[in-house]
Enzyme design. Structure first.
Site, PDB file in Angstrom:
ATOM      1  N   ARG G  91      -7.383   6.067 -48.942  1.00  0.00           N
ATOM      2  CA  ARG G  91      -6.147   5.296 -50.148  1.00  0.00           C
ATOM      3  C   ARG G  91      -4.797   6.383 -49.421  1.00  0.00           C
ATOM      4  O   ARG G  91      -3.550   5.780 -50.612  1.00  0.00           O
ATOM      5  CB  ARG G  91      -6.571   5.864 -51.553  1.00  0.00           C
ATOM      6  CG  ARG G  91      -7.480   5.465 -52.245  1.00  0.00           C
ATOM      7  CD  ARG G  91      -7.268   3.649 -51.891  1.00  0.00           C
ATOM      8  NE  ARG G  91      -8.616   2.817 -52.529  1.00  0.00           N
ATOM      9  CZ  ARG G  91      -9.506   2.816 -51.991  1.00  0.00           C
ATOM     10  NH1 ARG G  91      -9.860   3.082 -51.033  1.00  0.00           N
ATOM     11  NH2 ARG G  91     -10.497   1.907 -52.756  1.00  0.00           N
ATOM     12  N   GLU G  94      -2.740   3.715 -47.457  1.00  0.00           N
ATOM     13  CA  GLU G  94      -2.435   2.680 -47.714  1.00  0.00           C
ATOM     14  C   GLU G  94      -1.205   3.223 -48.906  1.00  0.00           C
ATOM     15  O   GLU G  94       0.197   2.353 -48.373  1.00  0.00           O
ATOM     16  CB  GLU G  94      -3.504   2.531 -48.928  1.00  0.00           C
ATOM     17  CG  GLU G  94      -3.236   1.124 -49.698  1.00  0.00           C
ATOM     18  CD  GLU G  94      -4.259   0.905 -50.607  1.00  0.00           C
ATOM     19  OE1 GLU G  94      -4.357   0.018 -49.774  1.00  0.00           O
ATOM     20  OE2 GLU G  94      -3.900   0.462 -51.912  1.00  0.00           O
ATOM     21  N   SER G 117       9.899  17.574 -41.151  1.00  0.00           N
ATOM     22  CA  SER G 117       8.838  18.624 -40.456  1.00  0.00           C
ATOM     23  C   SER G 117       7.185  18.303 -40.573  1.00  0.00           C
ATOM     24  O   SER G 117       7.277  18.685 -42.194  1.00  0.00           O
ATOM     25  CB  SER G 117       9.259  19.926 -40.155  1.00  0.00           C
ATOM     26  OG  SER G 117       8.471  20.503 -38.665  1.00  0.00           O
TER      27      SER G 117
END
Lengths: 149, 149, 149, 149, 149, 149, 149, 149, 149, 149
Positions: G91, G94, G117
């Site tokens: 997830r 995604e 960073s």
């Protein structure tokens, strides 16, 4: 300075004309008096045709001379890998994955160290009637080549 | 609590015993009275054997019961993709790349929308004498399945 | 029920014995009176040796009979793709990427539609003295095979 | 503000003109007095031509000045990986997979730790008559470069 | 018949001994009087050491003779691609992705058609003090090689 | 509603104009008074230019305002992976594969746990005369950043 | 000459001990007085621990000194790509695929040309009660670094 | 019979208009009174807009109705993988590679077996002033979903 | 300090015991009174079992406590991609490739913008007698989740 | 000599017309009296339509005859792999990765050695009201095919 039509573009013209005329590949192969699988592969761009074959196909399908010129070109062979996941084609790949190592064993057992040529090679396609459902029968027939230094 | 021997380990034992005894795959297939390509594939781990087949093979090759137990397991089918680049196997993959789309066209032309089954399916292997060099002849014979909703 | 030693394990034993004895591949090839590149490839696992060749190599390098047994096995050919990025090997791949399409054009121009066989095929390796730095000269020599249906 | 024609487009024009005129690559190489494989590779976009070479080729093949301009460009080298599966090119890749590690061994054995240059390098192509079928002979000839810190 | 220890196993022994003794790579390079980056790369398995270098390293780190034997082997070079995603290494790959095509342009602009050798080549590593934070300075220094047929 | 020209299209226009005018990248960098590698990378689409820089470049190369507009865009950085197999660029990738793990060791040994920044970073390019053949000298100079939670 | 235990093996020992004792990661982080996400990542092999931290963890979990030695090693960072398809981890991937380009736009809009960073960086993990179902709240907090030549 | 404009083409028009007008994404989000990250993602093609939102954006940016029609389409979500190697986006992927397995552990430790939803989910973007350099702060906030059969 | 048995090792023990006892998965699921597909997946390592379930399974199959300990672990979920090419599993992947985009259209058409949950989700397996051959009937049943910011 | 419109172009016309008219897929399926999932898949290019179906759809959506011609073509089946990462589609892939091996076990347990056909196969889609949130219910229903030589 117009370059020659690509073989994939030529194949698209052949396919469109074939569908619109309702012709089978077998009918086209008969027209040029060539083997069925060879003719189909050649028109899809996998073999070069002779000038005579190309012109007869284009006459028969009423296609431009530019298509006939393209059909005579030496091809760069091979299918787009994406096409190999089409279910009808994939079953051949699956059979190769399941039986490939067994076929290798049998080639070596029967012939020794070498290969079945894919160049001196023919493929035949047939329908075999069967009461349980007709069958697709495909034969690969290639010359044995032994490793020879 | 010893788990069952893996089918790849069993295949390695079969292959070693076969080589050491100098037996052909055809000889082993005859022993269990089963088709040649099927037997070879099964012993390489691609098909489950019946208990009787597995035990007869292990008797014949003088292999442990652990091998016979493994040969009866339901397999997870498919070859290691690395093996497909062996030249003897690769020629089949090359033929598929060159002729696959043509075979798809011919399946649809002759049978309609569907596939050649790779499950209700057999493969035969033969040597055909030829004065220009003997030939490897491999036949794929699968039931046609039409897309049916 | 000990299976036969794998060809990669056998190759590792050969390589270790060769380094420890300070022998060149040429010296080993001379011992079995076989071509240089062929012998090296065979000992790395890419060709099966005859019983006589395998036993002579193992005598010469003082290796066990298990290695000789393995060297006679039919191989599954092909290098691990990771090895192809070693700089010494990669230069061949780079040359193929730069000149491969040109060589294809020249094969077709000179011979027609077909291929250079990689089976009826030999590779030679030589050093050519040159005042600007000696040169590696590698010759691929394969029978032309025309597409023949 | 029309940008320079890409080298792949230029190559397509060269290929079309060559086929339509029925000229061999050797004939074109002779016209510009350059090595055969080099000329073919350069016209396929793998080497920059001098202005004189580019213009002579375009005069000879009756191509536009835009093609000549493109042929002089510094290339980004390398073949589309898809092309490497064409059977005529693939046999070189297969040979590399089978013999690459052996050639690495022999380079080190004969020359020490280093490589065959693919830059200070030439490739020759020849046909060798043979009663069993003519042969394709390809020679890679590169300067040895030792690892030197 | 014990084969020679692999270079990755040898590297693991060197790394363990170095950490346990609290030694810097610079200290080890000084011990064998060799360049810093070269020594580190060689001990990680990317360059062969001379017998003298290998034995001095193993004496210094109190490692077995089997390690020294392995360090002298001709390596198959190249890192596992998975390692290239470590953040410290990845920044070099990112710089190459951003600046690689620019460096190619500048090589051609300044030197003509050719490459920077990665064989006749050295890499230096330095720390440069800077009030805004010290800097890592890495220099690639390779002989220019022009495409020469 | 014409969208802004893509940076790759702008780069193609810059490259064409540069070649046709016979200008070096160094000459263009001097014109806008910016570092050499930075300027080359920016014009290839890897850095945004200020309006003043973009307009000066387009004046100098006689390019349309649409190019100048594009050169100021924020880029999505990174090279097409296919380009990395060009031999001139590939040597940098090879050096990274051979020396990357060694450079990681040295960064940690000298600076502790952290990385060389590829953002607070410069690259310099130089030619160093050498009697054995001039050398390409490329310096990566990046701020050390330590892992800091 | 026993090499140091690998960090993945050490992580497996830590995980086993944690589960068997029924301890949360938060409890272990509290024991060594370090941030939660950092501690978890470090024990999974992604950060080096100080000697003191490593020893306290091993005391607390009753693990051997060999584990503590391994936990102090400099890691090669990065997860096995296969792990990224676990649904709980996927997830995040995604979300990156859906929102990554938007976050890039916002970084540039607010800060200019540069990056967040991942080195001067922390990650926090929290549970936020919510009547519609509690929520996982993860915060990435990294220093902005501008492209600075 | 003109098909609807693709969402990537619409995104290109939005991006061009935004840059030419010098508007921030925050200014556009304010115009349609929607969350910042959501609005940016939606205009890049990752979420469908309502008719009202789409028309207000196109009015504000003076874009054609064809763009507004496209912005309302249901998207196929996900970024081109090539974009994920842009350094600004890559740092998120790197953080996921380093911390993803730790976040999985913590989700399970705190919530049990389940996931953070990426659907019932929001992302916030903020700049946090810091004397050592301002920081990018990104918050993922998703509902916990437990595996529930 | 023996680490917990991995879930794949535990799965191998379960599978061996099941085959040797000739038990169906349905019989085991009945024993622990849990759904059939869930139980099978859990025993293959895709779901954690409660202590009670794990112990009952191990009692029933006469497996060691080490297996029961492993079955309770939180899994890292997902199948080895190689397994997905087994013909029995591949047909599901093929169906997804053919019907996936259609199912996406129908989810959006019926429910709006969102997904079928794979977490709040169950799978049922049944055999449906049919005079033309019995049928495999598999039902995916997941809660609809709408994109909700 | 205009070739037939590609099925992806036809699908784009259908999708545009459907959205502009505000029609559900169910409404179109009702119009041609065909199953819902089949109709949606066919209009996205995964099944050939009969002439009557194609013409009725094009009448209903006011599309050109060229679209109707294309809808009758035999397709090359399969989705672009990039589409499979769309979250709505990905959940099906995830379910397959988690439950695929379990479904294989259950097919073999209940039916023996064989597969669920993806050709003699239907997919149904339904919404099931549920007080905790409505559910997506998808049923795969395929004929069992046993391995039969």
């Amino acid at each position: 300075m117009t370059p020659i039509m690509s073989k994939s573009e030529a194949a698209r013209h052949v396919a469109s004309a074939r569908v619109r005329r309702g012709l089978s590949w077998a009918r086209i192969a008969a027209e040029i008096d060539a083997p069925l699988v060879w003719t189909t592969a050649a028109l899809l761009g996998q073999h070069p045709m002779t000038r005579e074959q190309a012109e007869r196909v284009c006459d028969f399908l009423d296609l431009d001379a530019a298509v006939a010129e393209s059909l005579q070109l030496q091809p760069t062979r091979g299918a787009d890998p994406a096409v190999l996941s089409d279910p009808t084609i994939y079953r051949f790949a699956e059979a190769l994955s399941v039986y490939g190592p067994a076929l290798k064993e049998l080639v070596h057992d029967e012939f020794g160290d070498g290969i079945m040529s894919a160049i001196n090679f023919r493929v035949d396609f047939a329908r075999r009637p069967d009461p349980d459902g007709d069958r697709v029968v495909i034969t690969f027939d290639g010359k044995f080549l032994d490793y020879r230094w």
